[in-house]
Design an enzyme around this catalytic site. Structure first.
Site, mmCIF file in Angstrom:
data_model
loop_
_atom_site.group_PDB
_atom_site.id
_atom_site.type_symbol
_atom_site.label_atom_id
_atom_site.label_comp_id
_atom_site.label_asym_id
_atom_site.label_seq_id
_atom_site.Cartn_x
_atom_site.Cartn_y
_atom_site.Cartn_z
ATOM 1 N N HIS A 37 15.215 0.349 17.520
ATOM 2 C CA HIS A 37 15.680 -1.016 18.093
ATOM 3 C C HIS A 37 14.691 -2.102 17.598
ATOM 4 C CE1 HIS A 37 19.080 0.782 20.691
ATOM 5 N NE2 HIS A 37 19.252 -0.703 20.835
ATOM 6 N N LYS A 102 21.677 5.037 30.121
ATOM 7 C CA LYS A 102 21.529 5.527 31.409
ATOM 8 C C LYS A 102 20.818 4.316 32.286
ATOM 9 C CE LYS A 102 17.394 8.431 31.735
ATOM 10 N NZ LYS A 102 16.622 7.796 32.772
#
Lengths: 182, 281
Positions: A37, A102
């Site tokens: 990222h 999650k």
């Protein structure tokens, strides 16, 4: 009811998904976690071309185990999404339509998801063996030097997830907890 | 003196690394089965059943339960009548971790210089080794791989003695509430009360290794464990944080005498993949 959907995602597909829906994903998804990222956002900020066109795509926050001989991928459950929040809005603005991870997301990420019509799926944290069985092909397409943090292109079949935050900004981590809090 | 060659320790550690990551302890499996029966949320029940299915796949196909195969946390209980020969003990343990993580196809999750390079050490070493010298002529090794998601949600507070049991409960509840879905509930909560800053965290971690269903032998502490479990399960977080009753499978509290001025409390959170395995040489 369990919905089955195919990637890449479109506005019509994501707008039809509601918080709490159980979904089976089919098609191509991309992996990416912390280090990947950081690099993707650096590339965007420099105005360079991304290793993958994010339009309509899903990024799965995962750093899999190495594949055992005869396996396509090692155990591959989701990692905590919150660590990606700082990078997410930039990717959503580039057309990213879905995320799998999650845990809770930041308010500004939810706002950006509503603006960009994107959906956040939760896969079961700790169910790495079960989820690996839904992966049918895996290929590293960027940053191989990052090891488990490299970007993989995965072909999945009936990959089980739950809609945790939908395009209307409804958040299962809030509604679910409120319902059962005593 | 009984002589033990450290090569044996390397071999045992290698096997423990692999087996602990593939095979969930039975007490944890049973606690998850109980949780299915107790869970009120239909989605929560489904999630728990998938978690049980996952550990069954891992067990039968010999693959890691979770891709986060953790840092290698090793508790070593070294009998004082043992003489170790054949090399350096800590290096022997690290060699076992190196081989286990390679040969078991486990993820290497350890990075150097945490605030800058964060370069992967490539072999999941160094292990975190806690050694105690005990009576006897045996060596006991416990391998407890610890994932990042749940460890990140753990916390320490240097409470004041006047904060009392209510202060402890509030700190524990707040820590679990703030952690929410992140540590992969249903969780196990290990709590250390007392000692010094390092002692309290160490006993909190050790508490995670206790068999689920066993309580602290001190009735006052055991009562605190039961009350905390109920309070945590009233938070509503539920399996994976989707809402539900089963936020925690167990609360284990360990205590140690403290300084007259202190009441340190450590909360070490463990995800449902509560992996640990031991061997005695």
């Amino acid at each position: 009811m369990i919905k089955s959907i195919n990637t890449p995602l479109t506005d019509d597909i994501v707008e039809d998904l509601n918080v709490g829906d159980r979904v089976l994903l089919n098609g191509i998804i991309y992996t990416g976690r912390d280090a990947a990222h950081k690099r993707l956002v650096e590339i965007i900020n420099k105005g360079e071309e991304l290793p993958v066109d994010l339009k309509g795509q899903i990024i799965y926050y995962v750093g899999p185990c190495p594949a055992k001989p005869g396996w396509i991928i090692g155990s591959a459950g989701p990692t905590t999404s919150g660590r990606m929040d700082v990078y997410t809005n930039t990717l959503l603005d580039k057309g990213l339509k879905g995320m799998i991870g999650k845990g809770q997301r930041r308010e500004d990420v939810v706002d950006s998801m509503m603006k960009n019509k994107a959906v956040y799926f939760a896969a079961i944290g700790g169910a790495g063996a079960l989820l690996a069985e839904a992966v049918k092909e895996a290929q590293i397409i960027a940053f191989p030097e990052l090891g488990p943090e490299a970007i993989y292109k995965l072909k999945v079949e009936n990959f089980p997830v739950t809609v945790a935050i939908d395009t209307k900004g409804r958040d299962l981590y809030k509604t679910g907890r409120d319902k059962y809090k005593r | 003196m009984r002589e033990i060659n450290v090569d044996i320790i390397t071999n045992v550690v290698e096997k423990l690394c692999i087996d602990s990551n593939y095979y969930l302890p039975h007490d944890v499996k049973e606690a998850l089965q109980d949780a299915v029966a107790k869970e009120e949320s239909p989605l929560g029940k489904d999630i728990l059943l998938d978690i049980l299915k996952n550990q069954e796949i891992a067990r039968s196909k010999h693959v890691p339960i979770c891709q986060d195969t953790g840092l290698a946390v090793i508790f070593l209980e070294l009998g004082q009548e043992v003489r170790l020969v054949g090399g350096d003990l800590n290096e022997a343990i690290n060699e076992g971790v190196r081989r286990g993580y390679k040969n078991g196809y486990l993820r290497k999750s350890c990075v150097e210089v945490p605030f800058s390079s964060r370069k992967n050490t490539g072999d999941n070493t160094p292990a975190i080794i806690h050694t105690t010298i005990v009576k006897g002529d045996k060596v006991k090794i416990i391998m407890a791989p610890k994932g990042g998601g749940s460890e990140n949600m753990s916390a320490l507070a240097m409470l004041k003695p006047s904060d009392g049991v209510e202060g402890i409960k509030k700190f524990v509840r707040d820590t679990v509430d703030k952690a929410g879905s992140n540590p992969c509930p249903p969780i196990i909560v290990g709590i250390g009360i007392g000692g010094t800053i390092e002692k309290t965290t160490l006993i909190a971690k050790r508490a995670l290794l206790r068999t689920i269903g066993e309580h602290n032998p001190n009735p006052e502490v055991s009562k605190l464990e039961k009350e905390l479990l109920e309070e945590i399960n009233n938070l509503g977080i539920g399996p994976q944080g989707f809402g539900g009753r089963m936020t925690a499978l167990a609360v284990h509290v360990e205590t140690f005498p403290a300084h007259i001025a202190s009441m340190p409390v450590a909360v070490n959170i463990q995800c449902h993949a509560a992996r640990h395995r031991e061997a005695v040489i």
